[in-house]
Write a protein that holds these residues in place. Sequence first.
Motif, mmCIF file in Angstrom:
data_model
loop_
_atom_site.group_PDB
_atom_site.id
_atom_site.type_symbol
_atom_site.label_atom_id
_atom_site.label_comp_id
_atom_site.label_asym_id
_atom_site.label_seq_id
_atom_site.Cartn_x
_atom_site.Cartn_y
_atom_site.Cartn_z
ATOM 1 N N LEU A 18 5.989 -3.097 3.108
ATOM 2 C CA LEU A 18 6.590 -3.185 4.431
ATOM 3 C C LEU A 18 6.524 -1.818 5.112
ATOM 4 C CD1 LEU A 18 8.681 -5.203 6.126
ATOM 5 C CD2 LEU A 18 10.124 -3.256 5.625
ATOM 6 N N VAL A 19 5.938 -1.767 6.293
ATOM 7 C CA VAL A 19 5.847 -0.545 7.079
ATOM 8 C C VAL A 19 6.368 -0.846 8.479
ATOM 9 C CG1 VAL A 19 4.340 1.253 8.012
ATOM 10 C CG2 VAL A 19 3.817 0.216 5.800
ATOM 11 N N ILE A 20 7.348 -0.079 8.925
ATOM 12 C CA ILE A 20 7.858 -0.220 10.285
ATOM 13 C C ILE A 20 7.011 0.663 11.194
ATOM 14 C CG2 ILE A 20 9.841 0.229 11.794
ATOM 15 C CD1 ILE A 20 11.618 -0.511 9.400
ATOM 16 N N VAL A 21 6.612 0.129 12.328
ATOM 17 C CA VAL A 21 5.765 0.866 13.269
ATOM 18 C C VAL A 21 6.583 1.156 14.520
ATOM 19 C CG1 VAL A 21 3.649 0.829 14.625
ATOM 20 C CG2 VAL A 21 3.712 -0.271 12.378
ATOM 21 N N SER A 22 6.651 2.448 14.876
ATOM 22 C CA SER A 22 7.408 2.870 16.054
ATOM 23 C C SER A 22 6.760 4.110 16.642
ATOM 24 C CB SER A 22 8.858 3.190 15.655
ATOM 25 O OG SER A 22 9.548 3.742 16.748
ATOM 26 N N GLU A 23 6.809 4.228 17.944
ATOM 27 C CA GLU A 23 6.291 5.423 18.611
ATOM 28 C C GLU A 23 7.386 6.459 18.845
ATOM 29 O OE1 GLU A 23 3.060 6.221 19.130
ATOM 30 O OE2 GLU A 23 2.728 4.391 17.983
ATOM 31 N N GLU A 24 8.598 6.164 18.427
ATOM 32 C CA GLU A 24 9.679 7.149 18.550
ATOM 33 C C GLU A 24 9.476 8.261 17.536
ATOM 34 O OE1 GLU A 24 13.453 4.465 20.001
ATOM 35 O OE2 GLU A 24 13.330 5.023 17.910
ATOM 36 N N THR A 25 9.990 9.434 17.856
ATOM 37 C CA THR A 25 9.966 10.539 16.909
ATOM 38 C C THR A 25 11.385 10.817 16.449
ATOM 39 O OG1 THR A 25 10.182 12.194 18.643
ATOM 40 C CG2 THR A 25 7.946 11.606 17.978
ATOM 41 N N GLU A 26 11.495 11.327 15.236
ATOM 42 C CA GLU A 26 12.809 11.586 14.660
ATOM 43 C C GLU A 26 13.557 12.678 15.422
ATOM 44 O OE1 GLU A 26 14.681 12.873 10.354
ATOM 45 O OE2 GLU A 26 12.546 12.518 10.538
ATOM 46 N N ILE A 37 14.954 5.226 15.449
ATOM 47 C CA ILE A 37 14.427 4.450 14.332
ATOM 48 C C ILE A 37 13.870 5.332 13.206
ATOM 49 C CG2 ILE A 37 12.654 2.768 13.664
ATOM 50 C CD1 ILE A 37 13.089 1.440 16.382
ATOM 51 N N PRO A 38 13.053 6.358 13.464
ATOM 52 C CA PRO A 38 12.521 7.165 12.356
ATOM 53 C C PRO A 38 13.621 7.865 11.536
ATOM 54 C CG PRO A 38 11.240 7.543 14.317
ATOM 55 C CD PRO A 38 12.431 6.742 14.739
ATOM 56 N N ALA A 39 14.661 8.330 12.184
ATOM 57 C CA ALA A 39 15.750 8.990 11.465
ATOM 58 C C ALA A 39 16.494 7.999 10.579
ATOM 59 C CB ALA A 39 16.712 9.643 12.445
ATOM 60 N N ILE A 40 16.727 6.811 11.088
ATOM 61 C CA ILE A 40 17.413 5.778 10.313
ATOM 62 C C ILE A 40 16.544 5.358 9.120
ATOM 63 C CG2 ILE A 40 18.290 3.413 10.370
ATOM 64 C CD1 ILE A 40 18.974 3.934 13.355
ATOM 65 N N ILE A 48 7.876 4.329 7.597
ATOM 66 C CA ILE A 48 7.665 4.204 9.037
ATOM 67 C C ILE A 48 6.428 4.988 9.430
ATOM 68 C CG2 ILE A 48 9.253 6.099 9.567
ATOM 69 C CD1 ILE A 48 9.926 4.409 12.163
ATOM 70 N N ASN A 49 5.629 4.408 10.331
ATOM 71 C CA ASN A 49 4.424 5.054 10.857
ATOM 72 C C ASN A 49 4.347 4.814 12.349
ATOM 73 O OD1 ASN A 49 2.430 4.051 8.042
ATOM 74 N ND2 ASN A 49 3.278 6.037 8.388
ATOM 75 N N SER A 50 3.642 5.708 13.031
ATOM 76 C CA SER A 50 3.251 5.426 14.413
ATOM 77 C C SER A 50 2.011 4.540 14.327
ATOM 78 C CB SER A 50 2.935 6.722 15.159
ATOM 79 O OG SER A 50 1.785 7.325 14.606
ATOM 80 N N LEU A 51 1.599 3.944 15.416
ATOM 81 C CA LEU A 51 0.418 3.076 15.401
ATOM 82 C C LEU A 51 -0.842 3.844 14.977
ATOM 83 C CD1 LEU A 51 -0.653 0.262 15.762
ATOM 84 C CD2 LEU A 51 -0.918 0.725 18.193
ATOM 85 N N PRO A 52 -1.086 5.060 15.495
ATOM 86 C CA PRO A 52 -2.263 5.801 15.017
ATOM 87 C C PRO A 52 -2.198 6.112 13.518
ATOM 88 C CG PRO A 52 -1.506 6.722 17.085
ATOM 89 C CD PRO A 52 -0.470 5.729 16.655
ATOM 90 N N GLN A 53 -1.011 6.445 13.000
ATOM 91 C CA GLN A 53 -0.867 6.695 11.563
ATOM 92 C C GLN A 53 -1.161 5.434 10.764
ATOM 93 O OE1 GLN A 53 3.223 8.008 11.683
ATOM 94 N NE2 GLN A 53 2.655 10.079 11.042
ATOM 95 N N LEU A 54 -0.674 4.297 11.232
ATOM 96 C CA LEU A 54 -0.903 3.033 10.550
ATOM 97 C C LEU A 54 -2.396 2.730 10.461
ATOM 98 C CD1 LEU A 54 0.629 0.444 9.425
ATOM 99 C CD2 LEU A 54 0.042 -0.557 11.630
ATOM 100 N N MET A 55 -3.105 2.909 11.564
ATOM 101 C CA MET A 55 -4.535 2.628 11.592
ATOM 102 C C MET A 55 -5.308 3.590 10.700
ATOM 103 S SD MET A 55 -4.881 1.652 15.599
ATOM 104 C CE MET A 55 -6.575 1.111 15.542
#
Length: 66
Positions: A18-26, A37-40, A48-55
Amino acid sequence: MLSLILYGLKNRESNNRLVIVSEETESSNDNKSFKKIPAICKILHLEINSLPQLMENYEGIEFEFK
């Protein structure tokens, strides 16, 4: 946001990764009283990954847009 975190907590022990994808930064919390979201995810040990990190991290991933 809460439903995404709860889903992650409930399903992180499944056989699928399971990987949560978010563009927010901690760090950019904009003086808000709640954590982003990244801090939580970091506190709860959820991946947790950003979309570019996930790809980048999952080369075989396929996307379907409807």
